[in-house]
Design an enzyme around this catalytic site. Structure first.
Site, mmCIF file in Angstrom:
data_model
loop_
_atom_site.group_PDB
_atom_site.id
_atom_site.type_symbol
_atom_site.label_atom_id
_atom_site.label_comp_id
_atom_site.label_asym_id
_atom_site.label_seq_id
_atom_site.Cartn_x
_atom_site.Cartn_y
_atom_site.Cartn_z
ATOM 1 N N GLU A 231 -61.170 -18.762 98.486
ATOM 2 C CA GLU A 231 -62.157 -19.055 97.284
ATOM 3 C C GLU A 231 -63.302 -17.905 97.177
ATOM 4 O O GLU A 231 -63.657 -17.544 97.784
ATOM 5 C CB GLU A 231 -62.581 -20.471 97.074
ATOM 6 C CG GLU A 231 -63.500 -20.782 97.811
ATOM 7 C CD GLU A 231 -63.797 -22.411 98.171
ATOM 8 O OE1 GLU A 231 -63.088 -23.319 97.519
ATOM 9 O OE2 GLU A 231 -64.943 -22.842 98.458
ATOM 10 N N HIS A 273 -67.649 -26.438 95.640
ATOM 11 C CA HIS A 273 -68.240 -26.251 97.201
ATOM 12 C C HIS A 273 -69.418 -25.439 97.179
ATOM 13 O O HIS A 273 -69.785 -24.606 96.361
ATOM 14 C CB HIS A 273 -67.399 -25.743 98.125
ATOM 15 C CG HIS A 273 -66.032 -26.256 98.103
ATOM 16 N ND1 HIS A 273 -64.749 -25.977 98.430
ATOM 17 C CD2 HIS A 273 -65.830 -27.721 98.379
ATOM 18 C CE1 HIS A 273 -63.890 -26.747 98.494
ATOM 19 N NE2 HIS A 273 -64.475 -27.886 98.614
#
Length: 608
Positions: A231, A273
């Site tokens: 990511e 996150h």
């Protein structure tokens, strides 16, 4: 790090901070995989010890609970995985304690938000001591057909759909735990499934990196290809790029870095996150995808095309003969929990307890259908609560007032009666409140406070049969039975029990009728002709007056009155009342710091 497998079918873990559902899911996975031993060897719950009952297949097992990490590791030396479900506040300290245990090789930290400085210390210690950290902020990992951490892969239905009950040929690693569950499903659709899957966690500083695990995968013969889901944010993926360029990764890699949409935003964007945030160009998803592709990884043009890329890579391995077909197995059926089956309407089960007086299933407890808030708002007293919980109805105010008077009058009768004496002796022996109370209550019986029910039974029977006091008393005498409710050790014709007088006065002023009380008074008149101390005592007064209360209220049938008297309601009133005094005597002795009681010799008749 490198090396190879972290887990096997024999791997066992210690589970820190008891959580029933994740542990049960681990045990269900074990059963699904055909493991012979549970993967959870012990539970660590600071401050408590014992056992927790859980299911391993159809059978219940008892898993030991330990109060400290050191004790758990000593008791289970073969358990080399530490699964930490502590909160972010205490996760670092407990994880460090686990890393310092020689038997622990892998620590999985589930909590999100562990301070970065603490995480750095954990990482440094783990690397220096050749140990592995998965997390923080992770769902964990799984080796198909062997072992899984906590909630990894979700429900049993999802695990079966993802074919995680047996090993496949794909190694998978991602940052996101949620996406790892999705990818297990995707991989199972287009390949023979995963062999091992790891979610390293979404914090800025993961305990182990994507490349750490991929280099491990490269050393595991059963893994034929690798799938990576990265990511945006951070530079973790570049360590994998370097490893691939250096030839350290020899197996096919299919990779995708999520977050390509970040360029559509004009400012920096945070994607869930802590580590997933857009920053410089090097940290963008596009730059990482390009770097991975340049290093030799298969990178699709979009996330939607990732499934096709995985399938094409796997099919090529099959064509080349590098992947042997896996023999499918039918996983065993996991027994459904009774509570779940009942909720879904699949089964019906008999209840084991019937309760009609109270219900605590709603927002507030109800006494005989009356909500707790109504009891307070409408000014209910103790007598009203007793009427609800004992008689399952709201009695008239004069009835509940009579109950309260009985409680007040019977709360205590000094330190010399048997109940108080027992309580005082027990309290002075250093025993606790409940023990002292019970020791006094156990003296209640036919000779002390426990004659109310019998008095009511005999008075009711005699009165209902229209027996004269003479016929009643003499009939009892012939049977060798003392008349309950008549007679007192201290009180007499000339020294009446004030409690009896107060009860009779209240009843004559408030009760619709006092038939049974008048009958008891007539019996007293007859017994006083025999002896001066055969007066109506408080047991007899309460017993006869309670009969008048039940009959005069118009709220009880004859059958209900007979049942109340037979069950023993009236003695319950004395037990409740006298508990107040016995508790008081306990507190009194402890407050006075009275020593152990020893009865004096001179008060004992020693005889042969």
């Amino acid at each position: 790090m490198a090396t190879g497998q972290l887990f096997s079918r024999n791997t066992q873990a210690l589970f820190y901070n008891y959580k029933q559902l994740p542990i049960q899911r681990m045990l269900d996975f074990d059963f699904l995989c055909g493991r012979e031993t549970p993967s959870v060897a012990g539970i660590i719950n600071p401050g408590s010890e014992g056992f927790q009952k859980l299911f391993f297949g159809q059978e219940e097992i008892a898993i030991p609970v330990h109060a400290a990490i050191e004790a758990a590791c000593a008791a289970h030396p073969t358990a080399d995985v530490f699964i930490n479900f502590a909160s972010f506040r205490s996760a670092a300290a407990s994880s460090m304690a686990a890393l310092k245990q020689p038997t622990i090789k892998v620590v999985a930290i589930i909590a999100e938000g562990v301070p970065e400085s603490d995480t750095k210390q954990l990482i440094a210690y783990a690397r220096a001591n050749n140990k592995v950290i998965i997390g923080p902020a992770t769902v964990g990992g799984v080796q198909a057909g062997a072992f899984k951490i906590g909630d990894t892969a979700g429900t049993i239905d999802n695990i079966i759909q993802c074919k995680l009950y047996r090993p496949g040929s794909v190694g998978f690693v991602s940052k996101s735990g949620g996406m790892s569950n999705e990818m297990y499903n995707t991989i199972a659709r287009v390949t023979d499934g995963i062999y091992e899957g790891i979610a390293i966690g979404g914090d800025v500083f993961p305990g182990s990196t994507l490349s750490d695990h991929i280099l491990r995968f490269n050393n595991i013969p059963q893994i034929k290809m690798v799938v990576v889901l990265g990511e945006l944010g951070g530079r973790d993926e570049y360590s994998l790029v370097e490893a691939m360029k250096q030839g350290k990764v020899t197996k096919p890699v299919v990779a995708w870095v999520s977050g390509t949409c970040a360029r559509l935003f004009k400012s920096e964007v945070q994607f869930g996150h802590a580590g997933a945030k857009s920053g410089g160009e090097m940290e963008s998803a596009q730059a990482k995808n390009q770097a991975l592709q340049d290093a030799g990884a298969t990178v699709p043009t979009s996330f939607e095309a990732l499934e096709v890329a995985i399938k094409e890579t796997f099919d090529k391995l099959v064509e080349e003969g590098k992947v042997s077909p896996i023999k499918e197995v039918t996983p065993p059926q996991i027994p459904e929990d009774l509570s779940s089956a009942i909720k879904s309407g699949k089964v019906r089960a008999p209840t084991h307890i019937i309760s009609t007086i109270s219900d605590d299933r709603g927002e507030e407890p109800c006494y005989a259908g009356v909500p707790m808030s109504s009891i307070i708002e409408q000014g209910y007293g103790v007598g009203d609560v007793i009427s609800l919980l004992w008689f399952k109805r709201s009695l008239p105010r004069y009835c509940t007032k009579f109950i309260e008077i009985c409680i007040m009058l019977c709360a205590d009768h000094g330190p010399c009666v048997s109940g108080a004496h027992n309580t005082i002796v027990t309290a002075r022996a250093g025993k606790d409140l409940v023990s002292s109370l019970v020791s006094g209550l156990l003296t209640i019986g036919p000779r002390f406070g426990g004659a109310i029910d019998d008095a009511a039974r005999y008075f009711k029977d005699a009165c209902d049969r229209n027996l004269t006091p003479y016929e009643f008393v003499e009939g009892m005498k012939k049977k060798g039975i003392r008349v309950p409710g008549i007679g007192h050790r201290i009180k007499s014709r000339d020294n009446r029990d004030k409690r009896v007088e107060l009860l009779q006065k209240f009843a004559r002023s408030n009760f619709p009728a006092v038939k049974y009380m008048e009958y008891a008074v007539q019996v007293e008149t007859y017994t006083l002709s025999k002896a001066n101390n055969l007066v109506l005592n408080v047991d007899g007064a309460i017993g006869s007056l309670f009969l008048d209360l039940l009959a005069g209220s118009g709220m009880f049938t004859k059958q209900e009155i007979d049942e109340i008297v037979q069950i023993g309601y009236l003695n319950g009133l004395f037990v409740l009342a006298r508990s107040i005094g016995l508790i008081g005597h306990t507190f009194d002795q402890k407050r006075l710091k009275q020593p152990l009681y020893r009865h004096p010799w001179e008060d004992v008749l020693y005889t042969k």
